[in-house]
Design an enzyme around this catalytic site. Sequence first.
Site, mmCIF file in Angstrom:
data_model
loop_
_atom_site.group_PDB
_atom_site.id
_atom_site.type_symbol
_atom_site.label_atom_id
_atom_site.label_comp_id
_atom_site.label_asym_id
_atom_site.label_seq_id
_atom_site.Cartn_x
_atom_site.Cartn_y
_atom_site.Cartn_z
ATOM 1 N N ARG A 162 0.833 -1.205 0.000
ATOM 2 C CA ARG A 162 0.000 0.000 0.000
ATOM 3 C C ARG A 162 0.873 1.263 0.000
ATOM 4 O O ARG A 162 0.970 1.950 -1.001
ATOM 5 C CB ARG A 162 -0.943 -0.029 1.225
ATOM 6 N N ASP A 163 1.584 1.507 1.095
ATOM 7 C CA ASP A 163 2.340 2.765 1.185
ATOM 8 C C ASP A 163 3.439 2.783 0.134
ATOM 9 O O ASP A 163 3.749 3.826 -0.446
ATOM 10 C CB ASP A 163 2.950 2.910 2.589
ATOM 11 N N HIS B 288 5.981 4.578 12.443
ATOM 12 C CA HIS B 288 5.903 4.472 10.975
ATOM 13 C C HIS B 288 6.903 5.492 10.429
ATOM 14 O O HIS B 288 6.608 6.687 10.376
ATOM 15 C CB HIS B 288 4.461 4.773 10.554
ATOM 16 N N HIS C 205 9.553 6.996 7.554
ATOM 17 C CA HIS C 205 10.095 7.084 6.197
ATOM 18 C C HIS C 205 11.574 7.457 6.348
ATOM 19 O O HIS C 205 11.986 7.963 7.380
ATOM 20 C CB HIS C 205 9.315 8.115 5.368
ATOM 21 N N CYS D 218 5.383 9.529 -0.733
ATOM 22 C CA CYS D 218 4.005 9.925 -0.451
ATOM 23 C C CYS D 218 3.565 10.898 -1.530
ATOM 24 O O CYS D 218 4.244 11.895 -1.788
ATOM 25 C CB CYS D 218 3.882 10.564 0.936
ATOM 26 N N ASN E 19 9.158 4.215 2.777
ATOM 27 C CA ASN E 19 9.254 3.783 4.169
ATOM 28 C C ASN E 19 10.637 3.182 4.382
ATOM 29 O O ASN E 19 11.284 2.740 3.440
ATOM 30 C CB ASN E 19 8.230 2.668 4.453
HETATM 31 P P1 HMG Z 1 -12.922 14.699 -1.836
HETATM 32 O O1 HMG Z 1 -12.674 15.058 -3.272
HETATM 33 O O2 HMG Z 1 -12.931 15.787 -0.832
HETATM 34 O O3 HMG Z 1 -14.207 13.806 -1.592
HETATM 35 O O4 HMG Z 1 -11.828 13.622 -1.419
HETATM 36 P P2 HMG Z 1 -15.570 13.647 -2.283
HETATM 37 O O5 HMG Z 1 -16.456 12.997 -1.279
HETATM 38 O O6 HMG Z 1 -16.011 14.959 -2.888
HETATM 39 O O7 HMG Z 1 -15.284 12.588 -3.462
HETATM 40 C C1 HMG Z 1 -14.597 12.903 -4.647
HETATM 41 C C2 HMG Z 1 -14.770 11.749 -5.622
HETATM 42 O O8 HMG Z 1 -14.145 10.576 -5.115
HETATM 43 C C3 HMG Z 1 -16.238 11.360 -5.830
HETATM 44 O O9 HMG Z 1 -16.331 10.829 -7.139
HETATM 45 C C4 HMG Z 1 -16.451 10.246 -4.845
HETATM 46 O O10 HMG Z 1 -17.478 9.375 -5.198
HETATM 47 C C5 HMG Z 1 -15.108 9.529 -4.895
HETATM 48 P P3 HMG Z 1 -17.022 11.649 -8.325
HETATM 49 O O11 HMG Z 1 -18.395 11.977 -7.831
HETATM 50 O O12 HMG Z 1 -16.162 12.911 -8.486
HETATM 51 O O13 HMG Z 1 -16.956 10.717 -9.483
HETATM 52 N N1 HMG Z 1 -14.787 8.871 -3.633
HETATM 53 C C6 HMG Z 1 -14.343 7.610 -3.547
HETATM 54 N N2 HMG Z 1 -14.117 6.663 -4.473
HETATM 55 C C7 HMG Z 1 -13.677 5.466 -4.033
HETATM 56 N N3 HMG Z 1 -13.452 5.194 -2.726
HETATM 57 C C8 HMG Z 1 -13.667 6.111 -1.786
HETATM 58 C C9 HMG Z 1 -14.134 7.389 -2.187
HETATM 59 N N4 HMG Z 1 -14.443 8.511 -1.507
HETATM 60 C C10 HMG Z 1 -14.846 9.407 -2.404
HETATM 61 N N5 HMG Z 1 -13.422 5.839 -0.510
HETATM 62 C C11 HMG Z 1 -11.056 11.771 -0.091
HETATM 63 C C12 HMG Z 1 -11.751 13.121 -0.079
HETATM 64 C C13 HMG Z 1 -10.707 11.425 1.334
HETATM 65 C C14 HMG Z 1 -11.999 10.741 -0.700
HETATM 66 C C15 HMG Z 1 -9.778 11.896 -0.958
HETATM 67 O O14 HMG Z 1 -9.050 12.999 -0.510
HETATM 68 C C16 HMG Z 1 -8.919 10.676 -0.920
HETATM 69 O O15 HMG Z 1 -9.312 9.612 -1.366
HETATM 70 N N6 HMG Z 1 -7.705 10.821 -0.382
HETATM 71 C C17 HMG Z 1 -6.811 9.681 -0.256
HETATM 72 C C18 HMG Z 1 -5.432 10.167 -0.101
HETATM 73 C C19 HMG Z 1 -4.500 8.999 0.111
HETATM 74 O O16 HMG Z 1 -4.839 7.854 -0.065
HETATM 75 N N7 HMG Z 1 -3.256 9.349 0.506
HETATM 76 C C20 HMG Z 1 -2.247 8.378 0.739
HETATM 77 C C21 HMG Z 1 -2.511 7.573 1.982
HETATM 78 S S1 HMG Z 1 -2.064 8.415 3.494
HETATM 79 C C22 HMG Z 1 -0.393 8.072 3.672
HETATM 80 O O17 HMG Z 1 0.218 7.524 2.792
HETATM 81 C C23 HMG Z 1 0.241 8.402 4.979
HETATM 82 C C24 HMG Z 1 0.526 7.173 5.842
HETATM 83 O O18 HMG Z 1 1.371 6.262 5.175
HETATM 84 C C25 HMG Z 1 1.206 7.605 7.127
HETATM 85 C C26 HMG Z 1 2.390 8.540 6.840
HETATM 86 O O19 HMG Z 1 3.414 8.104 6.351
HETATM 87 O O20 HMG Z 1 2.179 9.712 7.094
HETATM 88 C C27 HMG Z 1 -0.763 6.456 6.220
HETATM 89 MG MG MG Z 2 3.596 6.433 5.067
#
Ligand code: HMG
Ligand code: MG
Length: 317
Positions: free
Chosen positions: A24-25, A216, A218, A249, A258
């Site tokens: 995933r990450d 966690h 990086h 990221c 990571n």
């Molecule tokens: P948004 O644009 O504010 O939300 O995004 P929305 O509700 O307006 O939805 C936008 C579109 O996405 C819509 O589709 C929704 O249906 C769809 P449209 O109507 O435009 O066709 N949608 C989805 N589709 C599939 N699955 C869903 C979903 N939700 C909405 N669950 C949202 C808000 C949170 C959805 C968006 O910002 C998002 O998906 N962000 C994900 C970001 C991400 O994955 N980042 C990486 C992971 S975090 C990370 O790596 C850090 C970590 O490792 C720790 C560290 O190292 O710090 C964990």
């Molecule tokens: Mg991470």
Amino acid sequence: MTQPQQPQASQLPRRVKVVEVGPRDGLQNEKQLVPADVKIALVDQLSAAGFANVETTSFVSPKWVPQMADGAEVMAGIQRRPGTIYSVLTPNMRGFEGAVAAKADEVVIFGAASEAFSQRNINCSIEESIERFAPVARAAKDAGLRLRGSISCALGCPYQGEVPIASVVDVVKRMAALGCDEIDIADTIGVGTPTRTREVMEACARAFAIERLSGHFHDTYGQATANIYAALLSGISIFHSSVAGLGGCPYAKGATGNVATEDVLYLLHGLGIETGIDLEAVVRTGDFISKSIGRTNASRVGRAMLAKMQDAATAAA
Ligand code: HMG
Ligand code: MG
């Protein structure tokens, strides 16, 4: 003058849980779409190597992270190893429904200790994110699923710079109130140092059970294994890592992957700490995924051990 107390080796935990987050990450940041069958093979090899927890995919918006759009296909294709927890990221109820349909064992809600990063990563404030996570947390509890909370930018933010420890602790308390079984303290951009790591971990441990806090890290500034050692001395016994040091990221420019799992296992095993994971098998998996996606293996231990394993194979032939 009293000397500061030196940490003793006996303070180190006997056993550590290493959560593999590469599928995933690690992969989420790859520009070229990685075929689902490669992701499935990766998860299966990791399960076979003995990981008790593999972060497998995300159920997030495919517009935000296209690489994770095949989450359902990946979850349907993997061979479940009894005893392994397969985790998925779920930012909202839509993601949670995907996770339930895919039979995930653990769902991860992911927030940040920095407002700016929260906005860039999940398009809402910290306050709004907690409101959005609340129904996910309730639904996870009702469904009997494990719930993990991840806190990005706990040691620094690419937009805001320094992040006060009080902000991290505040989010830990909010995640705890949502009923998280485990909470991840994440150094998203790898800027942490051992001293800061200990300060942050020890402050968080005053707000949440230390045995359920995880580190966690990086490795952008090359401090990750030093930070893990520091966190071990503070009593942390869960760490996340990525095979072959995959990743970065999408919302943290310049951040590398990571810390490499091979490097973490070498460190832990060298300290006499049990993990239940076969390091050689992970080294082979690191080679498999690096070659599959055409990337240089970022694990130093992986590269060194592969060279030795290849020499041994040549000598035996
Ligand atoms: P948004 O644009 O504010 O939300 O995004 P929305 O509700 O307006 O939805 C936008 C579109 O996405 C819509 O589709 C929704 O249906 C769809 P449209 O109507 O435009 O066709 N949608 C989805 N589709 C599939 N699955 C869903 C979903 N939700 C909405 N669950 C949202 C808000 C949170 C959805 C968006 O910002 C998002 O998906 N962000 C994900 C970001 C991400 O994955 N980042 C990486 C992971 S975090 C990370 O790596 C850090 C970590 O490792 C720790 C560290 O190292 O710090 C964990
Ligand atoms: Mg991470």
